[in-house]
Design a protein around this motif. Structure first.
Motif, PDB file in Angstrom:
ATOM      1  N   ASP A 109      -0.671  -3.457  -2.957  1.00  0.00           N
ATOM      2  CA  ASP A 109      -0.947  -3.465  -1.499  1.00  0.00           C
ATOM      3  C   ASP A 109       0.256  -2.036  -1.058  1.00  0.00           C
ATOM      4  O   ASP A 109       1.293  -2.766  -1.078  1.00  0.00           O
ATOM      5  N   THR A 110      -0.376  -1.288  -0.616  1.00  0.00           N
ATOM      6  CA  THR A 110       0.453   0.019  -0.170  1.00  0.00           C
ATOM      7  C   THR A 110       0.916  -0.031   1.300  1.00  0.00           C
ATOM      8  O   THR A 110       1.822   0.866   1.708  1.00  0.00           O
ATOM      9  N   ALA A 118      -1.921  -7.502   3.029  1.00  0.00           N
ATOM     10  CA  ALA A 118      -1.244  -8.262   2.324  1.00  0.00           C
ATOM     11  C   ALA A 118      -2.278  -9.513   2.190  1.00  0.00           C
ATOM     12  O   ALA A 118      -2.267 -10.302   1.038  1.00  0.00           O
ATOM     13  N   ALA A 121      -4.864  -8.799  -0.270  1.00  0.00           N
ATOM     14  CA  ALA A 121      -4.153  -8.850  -1.687  1.00  0.00           C
ATOM     15  C   ALA A 121      -4.010 -10.276  -2.275  1.00  0.00           C
ATOM     16  O   ALA A 121      -4.162 -10.354  -3.450  1.00  0.00           O
ATOM     17  N   SER A 129       0.645  -9.260  -8.208  1.00  0.00           N
ATOM     18  CA  SER A 129       0.353  -8.625  -7.012  1.00  0.00           C
ATOM     19  C   SER A 129       1.708  -7.860  -6.640  1.00  0.00           C
ATOM     20  O   SER A 129       2.731  -8.395  -6.797  1.00  0.00           O
ATOM     21  N   GLY A 131       3.820  -5.562  -3.446  1.00  0.00           N
ATOM     22  CA  GLY A 131       3.627  -4.773  -1.995  1.00  0.00           C
ATOM     23  C   GLY A 131       5.029  -4.874  -1.357  1.00  0.00           C
ATOM     24  O   GLY A 131       6.119  -5.453  -2.143  1.00  0.00           O
ATOM     25  N   PHE A 141       3.106 -11.907  -2.316  1.00  0.00           N
ATOM     26  CA  PHE A 141       3.076 -10.866  -3.490  1.00  0.00           C
ATOM     27  C   PHE A 141       3.828 -11.594  -4.599  1.00  0.00           C
ATOM     28  O   PHE A 141       4.867 -12.297  -4.443  1.00  0.00           O
ATOM     29  N   LEU A 160       6.675   1.177  -5.698  1.00  0.00           N
ATOM     30  CA  LEU A 160       5.883  -0.068  -5.853  1.00  0.00           C
ATOM     31  C   LEU A 160       5.563  -0.257  -7.375  1.00  0.00           C
ATOM     32  O   LEU A 160       5.142  -1.300  -7.747  1.00  0.00           O
TER      33      LEU A 160
END
Length: 361
Positions: A109-110, A118, A121, A129, A131, A141, A160
């Motif tokens: 997740d950017t 989020a 995600a 995951s 983020g 995450f 990331l």
């Protein structure tokens, strides 16, 4: 759902929803991903500046199938990053449901601040995951990564990849965008009326009034460029047509506002000697193509968003409250309209000096 509605829903319901979902645990062992979902809601600029990270991921894992979950407003940016498997839209319920039915080895997740991505995600069936750890979203995450508000955004995105053991390069490789051949052909057709005359591209548009410089100032700048022997090409969307037409009429320039796709606008920028604009998606496209820029900043922080290097010049607002934008939000302000106070004559002088340095007298 429109972007402002998404943000409003996020601020009201996001914190509670994040706390209702269980934490994401770290994977037992790191493995090379065979499939990855990259989530990128937001505007064109963020999507463009994400592409160096996507290229680094492609280089590290050449056989990895990479899907993008974007929005309507930024999905076209990923046409300039070949090799992606598919681009889905975050704000299209049917496409979002289709993504949630798939399985991935990795989801990244950017998004920098808001929580809804989020949550998505966390709901995606993925082994790992990643983020940004900017608020309570970090609990969703398996790998939460720190975020620096003063770091040039492409490097924040590259950060990331650190949990995967992929190090960010010391310098960004430019160009990092690749344009479709059809977009270049269309740009050549649109620019044919200029012959071989060198030109400067101008994009007068902005996402919010505080980032606008104003049509009058752009016309003054364009007039100075024409007197110096440069042709002017004005870019923009449907909402910029009147301002663009006034600039083009006053200077004998070419008005392409509303006449090009995003990739075609990028191809015009690629052919230009330079682009003049505010903090915009087209500014970041120019940076990604290696085109020289003069950028005009108001509420946004140039340290975070302005292109870097000897081919770029930046005018930052001198207002004592600038920059004020944070996490994609501009706070209420007593100043009405634009925060950009650059003088058109000074901008023209700086641009012409830059062109002389790059191309000679």
């Amino acid at each position: 759902m429109q972007a402002n509605h998404l943000k409003r829903f996020d601020s009201l319901a996001g914190p509670l929803l994040v706390r209702l979902l269980p934490r994401r645990n770290k994977p037992a062992a790191a493995m090379a991903p065979g499939s990855a979902l990259i989530i990128r809601p937001g505007g064109i600029g963020d999507a463009v500046l994400l592409i160096p990270m996507l290229r680094a991921l492609q280089s590290a894992y050449p056989s990895c199938r990479i899907d993008i979950l974007a929005e309507h407003r930024n999905a076209a940016a990923f046409e300039m990053c070949p090799g992606l498997h598919a681009v889905h839209r975050y704000d299209e319920p049917g496409e979002l449901r289709a993504v949630l039915k798939k399985r991935y080895d990795l989801v990244i997740d950017t998004e920098q601040w808001y929580r809804l991505s989020a949550l998505v995600a966390r709901l995606v069936r993925a082994r790992r995951s990643i983020g940004f750890a900017t608020n309570e979203r970090k609990r969703l995450f398996s790998d939460a990564v720190p975020y620096d508000l003063k770091e040039y955004e492409p490097y924040s995105f590259l950060r990331l990849l650190a949990p995967l053991g992929i190090e960010a390069p010391a310098d960004l490789a430019v160009p990092f965008l690749e344009l479709p051949a059809a977009a270049r052909e269309r740009a050549t057709q649109l620019l044919a009326r200029l012959g071989d005359r060198p030109f400067v591209a101008i994009f007068p548009g902005a996402s919010v009034p505080a980032k606008e410089w104003g049509g009058v100032k752009y016309r003054q700048l364009a007039a100075s460029l024409v007197l110096a022997g440069c042709a002017v090409v004005v870019l923009g969307g449907k909402g910029d047509e009147d301002v663009a037409d006034a600039i083009a009429r006053a200077t004998g320039g070419v008005n392409l506002a509303g006449a090009t796709t995003l990739a075609e606008s990028a191809a015009v920028i690629e052919a230009a000697m330079a682009l003049v604009t505010g903090d915009s998606g087209l500014l970041h496209i120019a940076a990604g193509l290696g085109t020289a820029t003069v950028s005009l900043f108001g509420p946004s922080d140039p340290a975070k968003w302005a292109p870097k290097g000897e081919r770029h010049r930046v005018f930052a607002s001198t207002l004592p409250c600038a920059p004020c934008a944070k996490w994609g939000t501009i706070p209420p302000c007593e100043h009405q309209g634009s925060c950009i106070d650059a003088d058109p004559a000074e901008v023209a002088k700086t641009l012409l000096q830059l062109l002389t340095e790059l191309y000679g007298g």
